[in-house]
Design a protein around this motif. Structure first.
Motif, PDB file in Angstrom:
ATOM      1  N   THR A   7       0.837  -1.210   0.000  1.00 57.18           N
ATOM      2  CA  THR A   7       0.000   0.000   0.000  1.00 57.18           C
ATOM      3  C   THR A   7       0.866   1.251   0.000  1.00 57.18           C
ATOM      4  N   THR A   8       1.957   1.213   0.747  1.00 61.06           N
ATOM      5  CA  THR A   8       2.880   2.340   0.763  1.00 61.06           C
ATOM      6  C   THR A   8       3.451   2.596  -0.625  1.00 61.06           C
ATOM      7  N   LEU A   9       3.819   1.517  -1.320  1.00 62.49           N
ATOM      8  CA  LEU A   9       4.350   1.653  -2.674  1.00 62.49           C
ATOM      9  C   LEU A   9       3.304   2.231  -3.617  1.00 62.49           C
ATOM     10  N   GLU A  10       2.058   1.772  -3.455  1.00 62.06           N
ATOM     11  CA  GLU A  10       0.976   2.270  -4.301  1.00 62.06           C
ATOM     12  C   GLU A  10       0.768   3.765  -4.097  1.00 62.06           C
ATOM     13  N   ILE A  11       0.776   4.198  -2.863  1.00 61.54           N
ATOM     14  CA  ILE A  11       0.609   5.623  -2.572  1.00 61.54           C
ATOM     15  C   ILE A  11       1.782   6.423  -3.130  1.00 61.54           C
ATOM     16  N   ASP A  12       2.977   5.889  -2.930  1.00 63.63           N
ATOM     17  CA  ASP A  12       4.176   6.606  -3.382  1.00 63.63           C
ATOM     18  C   ASP A  12       4.190   6.779  -4.897  1.00 63.63           C
ATOM     19  N   GLU A  13       3.868   5.703  -5.627  1.00 62.06           N
ATOM     20  CA  GLU A  13       3.876   5.772  -7.086  1.00 62.06           C
ATOM     21  C   GLU A  13       2.804   6.742  -7.601  1.00 62.06           C
ATOM     22  N   THR A  14       1.634   6.729  -6.956  1.00 62.99           N
ATOM     23  CA  THR A  14       0.548   7.625  -7.378  1.00 62.99           C
ATOM     24  C   THR A  14       0.920   9.087  -7.178  1.00 62.99           C
ATOM     25  N   PHE A  15       1.499   9.365  -6.016  1.00 61.33           N
ATOM     26  CA  PHE A  15       1.811  10.762  -5.723  1.00 61.33           C
ATOM     27  C   PHE A  15       3.055  11.269  -6.435  1.00 61.33           C
ATOM     28  N   GLN A  16       3.872  10.373  -6.942  1.00 60.22           N
ATOM     29  CA  GLN A  16       5.012  10.832  -7.727  1.00 60.22           C
ATOM     30  C   GLN A  16       4.535  11.565  -8.982  1.00 60.22           C
ATOM     31  N   GLN A  17       3.397  11.142  -9.524  1.00 64.83           N
ATOM     32  CA  GLN A  17       2.852  11.770 -10.735  1.00 64.83           C
ATOM     33  C   GLN A  17       2.291  13.167 -10.438  1.00 64.83           C
ATOM     34  N   LEU A  18       1.899  13.395  -9.220  1.00 64.71           N
ATOM     35  CA  LEU A  18       1.302  14.687  -8.855  1.00 64.71           C
ATOM     36  C   LEU A  18       2.096  15.335  -7.725  1.00 64.71           C
ATOM     37  N   TYR A  19       3.383  15.108  -7.734  1.00 71.38           N
ATOM     38  CA  TYR A  19       4.218  15.447  -6.581  1.00 71.38           C
ATOM     39  C   TYR A  19       4.113  16.917  -6.178  1.00 71.38           C
ATOM     40  N   THR A  20       4.227  17.800  -7.122  1.00 65.02           N
ATOM     41  CA  THR A  20       4.300  19.216  -6.783  1.00 65.02           C
ATOM     42  C   THR A  20       3.022  19.708  -6.098  1.00 65.02           C
ATOM     43  N   SER A  21       1.884  19.443  -6.728  1.00 68.16           N
ATOM     44  CA  SER A  21       0.615  19.976  -6.211  1.00 68.16           C
ATOM     45  C   SER A  21       0.037  19.153  -5.049  1.00 68.16           C
ATOM     46  N   LEU A  22       0.472  17.914  -4.933  1.00 69.53           N
ATOM     47  CA  LEU A  22      -0.136  17.044  -3.911  1.00 69.53           C
ATOM     48  C   LEU A  22       0.832  16.657  -2.797  1.00 69.53           C
ATOM     49  N   GLU A  23       1.989  17.314  -2.695  1.00 67.28           N
ATOM     50  CA  GLU A  23       2.997  16.904  -1.729  1.00 67.28           C
ATOM     51  C   GLU A  23       2.474  16.972  -0.283  1.00 67.28           C
ATOM     52  N   SER A  24       1.802  18.051   0.042  1.00 65.58           N
ATOM     53  CA  SER A  24       1.305  18.188   1.407  1.00 65.58           C
ATOM     54  C   SER A  24       0.259  17.123   1.738  1.00 65.58           C
ATOM     55  N   ARG A  25      -0.617  16.829   0.729  1.00 58.78           N
ATOM     56  CA  ARG A  25      -1.639  15.813   0.952  1.00 58.78           C
ATOM     57  C   ARG A  25      -1.010  14.426   1.085  1.00 58.78           C
ATOM     58  N   LYS A  26       0.039  14.202   0.321  1.00 58.95           N
ATOM     59  CA  LYS A  26       0.736  12.912   0.371  1.00 58.95           C
ATOM     60  C   LYS A  26       1.312  12.669   1.763  1.00 58.95           C
ATOM     61  N   ILE A  27       1.957  13.689   2.301  1.00 57.55           N
ATOM     62  CA  ILE A  27       2.560  13.555   3.629  1.00 57.55           C
ATOM     63  C   ILE A  27       1.497  13.229   4.679  1.00 57.55           C
ATOM     64  N   LYS A  28       0.355  13.921   4.559  1.00 57.40           N
ATOM     65  CA  LYS A  28      -0.722  13.691   5.529  1.00 57.40           C
ATOM     66  C   LYS A  28      -1.235  12.260   5.455  1.00 57.40           C
ATOM     67  N   LEU A  29      -1.418  11.749   4.208  1.00 59.73           N
ATOM     68  CA  LEU A  29      -1.909  10.374   4.056  1.00 59.73           C
ATOM     69  C   LEU A  29      -0.888   9.348   4.538  1.00 59.73           C
ATOM     70  N   MET A  30       0.399   9.610   4.278  1.00 62.61           N
ATOM     71  CA  MET A  30       1.428   8.678   4.727  1.00 62.61           C
ATOM     72  C   MET A  30       1.478   8.626   6.252  1.00 62.61           C
ATOM     73  N   GLU A  31       1.309   9.791   6.866  1.00 60.46           N
ATOM     74  CA  GLU A  31       1.273   9.810   8.335  1.00 60.46           C
ATOM     75  C   GLU A  31       0.079   9.008   8.855  1.00 60.46           C
ATOM     76  N   GLN A  32      -1.052   9.165   8.161  1.00 62.47           N
ATOM     77  CA  GLN A  32      -2.246   8.431   8.579  1.00 62.47           C
ATOM     78  C   GLN A  32      -2.062   6.917   8.385  1.00 62.47           C
ATOM     79  N   LEU A  33      -1.442   6.549   7.274  1.00 63.53           N
ATOM     80  CA  LEU A  33      -1.192   5.136   7.001  1.00 63.53           C
ATOM     81  C   LEU A  33      -0.261   4.537   8.045  1.00 63.53           C
ATOM     82  N   ASN A  34       0.832   5.278   8.334  1.00 62.29           N
ATOM     83  CA  ASN A  34       1.780   4.773   9.332  1.00 62.29           C
ATOM     84  C   ASN A  34       1.132   4.649  10.713  1.00 62.29           C
TER      85      ASN A  34
END
Length: 508
Positions: free
Chosen positions: A220-247
């Motif tokens: 699941t971590t890999l799936e999230i990481d690969e998805t957010f790599q495509q939208l890294y610039t605009s979604l970086e803050s959201r990515k961090i929040k989701l990763m924290e929630q996942l962890n």
């Protein structure tokens, strides 16, 4: 402290603070046990914190109210008695050398030299000489000093001599000490085997599930990481929040599974220690000691059985998966969610958790009373329903010490399902007996116990059907039961003028 006791036995009989056998052991809410004095000595700022770092904190005024762990106390006292230091005892013959042996016929501790000299005589060679630390328990009857305890009164459950059967225990059922000791050995030895096998099987399952959980979260971590790599610039803050929630999910659920595994390992450890203790008792070949420890061992078995029932209820953990939103441009600020699935893990395996509701069969707004339990009668309810119900457990408000049986009876009066539970408490409280079956209209649920010392809670009522909810109506029933029923046995149900306090847990 003596060092010749097996490691498992010492573990459950030793305080983790003073590293000595328990003295006045007190049980904490976290299930850890320490000596009363040790707890007071480690109390700081009017608080005691469990040394095993499980987060348990006891206020100073609550320490004296902690319950005594009687099982640990009995175990520690027994180990102290069988690991007595005999090195300071002198020979009863020469009064000079340290004793090495005990001779029952001579009724004396003897050194090697005196024992060899005395028993070299042919007439004394048949004396039973054993090492000092294997001296048998006293087998003299306290009521008849000239007689030995060679019999077991089944009626009173105590050791007796032949003279006891002529007076105080006249006409009581009895058996020989050897027979009851052998029966007790076998019963105690086999009592925990099914639980141990289930716990070992479950421990193996949990190890695999923890690994599967790890791989799942890694994927699941890999799936999230690969998805957010495509939208890294605009979604970086959201990515961090989701990763924290996942962890957070990962840590919480892994911790939950590890705690469940730790509980099982602790009970396995307790069972192994219990088996080692029993084996040591049996190795001493001391029937008197076996019967003196009988109640403690049986009570300990019941305690383990209760703890096993708690583990058997399982633990619920979640799996967090990544879910991509539909309109990425519109919901970019809230892109991605974690989807969880509740899963039930217990000794029976892994399955999705189902939702249950409790159906209270007790009469509303009616005063409760208590009634002495009747060992010759089972009580409960007949059900009329619009659709079948899948029940998971039955709750009974009672104060019964011993067996409680639940029977499901079909519309022809035949027992189609039964479950038993051992209660180890004489206080009036709700007791849950797990039983999984389908309840159809015309079926009945009865509870019964062979013990007459307890009470159950009931409410005055009548013999009429009364509505419990929109799909279920019940009628109070009782049946004559004089033994633990088997599947297929027939019962004749009769009307009951009062209603026992009962709750059934059903699947929604």
């Amino acid at each position: 402290m003596a060092n010749n006791a097996p490691t498992f036995i010492k573990d459950i009989s030793t305080c983790a603070i003073c590293l000595d056998y328990y003295k006045d052991p007190r049980l904490l809410p976290c299930s850890h046990t320490y000596c009363y004095n040790c707890i007071n000595q480690l109390t700081k700022s009017n608080q005691f914190t469990c040394p095993l770092n499980d987060g348990t904190i006891i206020n100073a005024e609550g320490i004296s109210k902690l319950p005594m762990n009687r099982t640990a106390k009995d175990m520690a006292e027994f180990l102290s008695s069988i690991t007595q230091d005999y090195t300071s005892l002198k020979c009863g013959n020469c009064a000079t050398n340290k004793c090495t042996y005990w001779c029952e016929k001579c009724d004396s501790y003897l050194c090697v030299t005196c024992s060899d000299n005395i028993h070299s005589q042919k007439i004394l060679q048949n004396h039973a000489v054993v090492p000092s630390n294997q001296k048998p328990s006293s087998n003299i009857c306290s009521d008849h000093p000239d007689e030995k305890l060679k019999l077991w009164c089944v009626t009173c459950e105590i050791l007796v001599c032949r003279d006891c059967l002529l007076f105080k225990h006249k006409d009581h059922v009895y058996t020989s000490l050897q027979d009851i000791a052998q029966e007790t050995k076998l019963k105690i030895k086999l009592s925990l085997q099914p639980i141990r096998e289930n716990l070992e099987k479950t421990a193996s399952k949990i190890h695999s599930i923890i690994e599967e959980q790890h791989q799942h979260y890694e994927a699941t971590t890999l799936e999230i990481d690969e998805t957010f790599q495509q939208l890294y610039t605009s979604l970086e803050s959201r990515k961090i929040k989701l990763m924290e929630q996942l962890n957070e999910y990962r840590g919480k659920e892994k911790s939950l599974l590890e705690r469940y595994q730790a509980d099982i390992n602790e009970q396995l450890k307790a069972i192994q220690a219990r088996e080692a203790l029993v084996q040591q008792i049996f190795n001493n070949n001391d029937s008197i000691q076996i019967m003196k420890m009988r109640k403690t061992l049986v009570d300990y078995d019941q305690t383990i059985d209760q703890q096993y029932h708690r583990i058997e209820q399982g633990c619920t953990f979640s799996k967090a998966g990544f879910n991509i939103g539909i309109d990425l441009k519109r919901i970019i600020d809230e892109y991605g969610t974690l989807k969880t699935e509740d899963i039930m893990l217990n000794p029976n395996g892994v399955q999705p958790k189902r939702n249950y509701i409790s159906l209270n069969l007790s009469r509303p707004s009616v005063k409760n009373s208590t009634y002495q339990y009747e060992a010759q009668r089972g009580r409960g309810y007949l059900f009329q329903m619009q659709k079948p119900l899948k029940i998971r457990s039955v709750q009974l408000e009672a104060s019964i010490h011993g067996q409680i049986a639940v029977y499901v009876v079909n519309n022809t009066g035949s027992v189609i399902k039964k479950e038993s539970f051992i209660s180890n408490d004489t206080t009036m409280k709700w007791t849950t007996i797990p039983i999984i079956t389908e309840l159809n209209t015309g079926y009945s649920i009865l509870v019964w116990s062979p013990n007459t010392t307890g009470q159950f809670s009931y409410q005055e009522g009548d013999n009429n059907f009364r509505t419990v909810d929109q799909v279920c109506s019940i009628e109070s029933k009782h049946a004559d039961i004089n033994h633990d029923l088997s599947i297929g046995e027939q019962l004749q149900l009769s009307l009951n003028s009062y209603s026992i306090r009962m709750i059934i847990d059903i699947e929604q």
